[in-house]
Design an enzyme around this catalytic site. Structure first.
Site, mmCIF file in Angstrom:
data_model
loop_
_atom_site.group_PDB
_atom_site.id
_atom_site.type_symbol
_atom_site.label_atom_id
_atom_site.label_comp_id
_atom_site.label_asym_id
_atom_site.label_seq_id
_atom_site.Cartn_x
_atom_site.Cartn_y
_atom_site.Cartn_z
ATOM 1 N N TYR A 2 15.028 -56.340 92.620
ATOM 2 C CA TYR A 2 16.194 -56.597 93.452
ATOM 3 C C TYR A 2 16.831 -57.838 92.858
ATOM 4 O O TYR A 2 16.162 -58.860 92.691
ATOM 5 C CB TYR A 2 15.811 -56.876 94.905
ATOM 6 N N CYS A 4 15.989 -61.237 94.658
ATOM 7 C CA CYS A 4 14.621 -61.584 95.026
ATOM 8 C C CYS A 4 14.119 -62.797 94.251
ATOM 9 O O CYS A 4 14.225 -62.834 93.032
ATOM 10 C CB CYS A 4 13.713 -60.383 94.767
ATOM 11 N N PHE A 19 11.073 -63.732 93.595
ATOM 12 C CA PHE A 19 9.977 -63.383 92.699
ATOM 13 C C PHE A 19 10.510 -62.720 91.431
ATOM 14 O O PHE A 19 10.006 -62.953 90.331
ATOM 15 C CB PHE A 19 8.987 -62.461 93.414
ATOM 16 N N CYS A 20 11.538 -61.896 91.589
ATOM 17 C CA CYS A 20 12.193 -61.317 90.417
ATOM 18 C C CYS A 20 12.898 -62.397 89.609
ATOM 19 O O CYS A 20 12.900 -62.366 88.376
ATOM 20 C CB CYS A 20 13.193 -60.239 90.847
#
Length: 359
Positions: free
Chosen positions: A94, A97, A99-100
């Site tokens: 995404y 995001c 974490f991304c």
């Protein structure tokens, strides 16, 4: 240099980008007034319009809270061709995001070309091939295809592979086994053993971490970014109805919504996430003014870096620097980000990180 050869899209994939060493100008200096990026954690509802709103509100950020994008829009282009036998990488994400964003920061800093597949947060058809239903997912091919899950595992495994070519990537990934655990809410989740460790031999370890304390410090702050810093994002960017609406404005403009669907998601989703942020504030025992927790955490990081180092890694960022920067940059363009820059000491370090990552 970027290859002019067009890259085929993967079957069933959403929007696809190829990303290489060429990056855009510093994003937070170019943001337009009033434009904001936002999303949040959890999973979507079961059907119809409820599923639409819950999907938009809760699916974009993974499992921990709001995920906000950096201001820059990833542009569709071809990345530099990797030499034969090198890593071929595809990141399922995404865009909003944290974490991304951590994984993209790591790949960009190391100049690794990768392809991005943007996952629809409601249907998630792009990752139907995987039993692991969260993002980021990294498909890596270093001779044979391999799926890597969890942002910290992805970073540790790829970093280990770049330093040490003694082991195959598949063998390296096996050093991070998934383990089922229960959350405080009684939900079963997957955790990964050793995810903050680089799997190096003694000689390699000495080269990367000249003294033991350097490794301990890096692991401590990588874990801090995952376990604490990321939980401060959602309550801060959804702090007020105005901020929540600004965050969902991005989802509507960038997502795959019809006119009525977009209006519904924007306004109902913003209201929903305003109240969700209050629950998150209570869950993580934050102060009434959640900005104070954000400021305190950011200044704690700056203090840990210290006045005598450009980065925690010294003259160049280490994995802790990349993790903290990756989390914080998702707030770019939002009121919370601007307040953080004004009321903390983060700006000099943050600007240095921008420069080295984009180089």
């Amino acid at each position: 240099p970027l290859s002019a050869r067009p890259q085929p899209k993967m079957a069933g994939a959403g929007r696809v980008w190829r990303v290489g060493a060429l990056l855009l100008p510093p994003a937070w200096r170019l943001r337009a007034p009033g434009r904001a990026f936002g999303a949040a954690a959890g999973r979507g509802g079961s059907n119809g319009s409820g599923r639409l709103v819950l999907g938009a509100a809760f699916a974009l950020g993974g499992s921990v809270g709001l995920c906000l994008a950096a201001r820059q829009r990833l542009r569709e282009h071809s990345a530099a061709e990797l030499p034969a036998g090198s890593l071929q990488l595809t990141l399922y994400q995404y865009k909003t995001c944290p974490f991304c964003s951590k994984v993209r920061t790591f790949l960009d800093y190391h100049g690794l070309p990768y392809e991005i597949v943007e996952v629809n947060p409601i249907m998630r058809k792009e990752i139907k091939f995987s039993s692991y239903r969260k993002v980021p997912i990294l498909l890596a091919n270093a001779g044979s295809p391999l799926q890597l899950n969890d942002s910290s595992v992805i970073i540790s495994a790829i970093k280990t592979y770049l330093i040490s070519r003694r082991n195959s990537l598949e063998e390296i990934v096996s050093f991070y086994p998934p383990v089922k655990t229960m959350t405080e809410q009684g939900k079963e989740v997957l955790e990964y053993e050793n995810k903050y460790w680089l799997m190096l031999d003694e000689k390699e370890t000495k080269r990367v971490y000249p003294v033991k304390e350097v490794r301990v410090e890096e692991m401590k702050w990588r874990k801090w970014a995952d376990d604490w810093l990321v939980h401060l994002i959602s309550p801060n960017v959804y702090r007020t109805p105005k901020e929540a609406l600004a965050s969902f404005d991005y989802i509507v403009r960038e997502g795959k919504f019809g006119t009525l669907e977009g209006l519904f998601a924007k306004y109902v989703g913003a209201v929903a996430m305003f109240f969700v942020s209050k629950r998150l504030k209570k869950r993580h025992r934050l102060r009434d003014d959640v900005r104070e927790d954000l400021y305190e955490a950011v200044n704690e990081w700056v203090k840990a870096v210290g006045k005598n180092r450009l980065f925690m890694g010294g003259n160049q960022p280490n994995l802790a620097d990349l993790a903290v920067y990756g989390v914080l940059r998702v707030m770019e363009g939002l009121e919370a980000f601007d307040d953080m820059m004004v009321h903390t000491n983060i700006q000099p370090w943050y600007q240095r990180m921008e420069e080295v990552v984009q180089k």
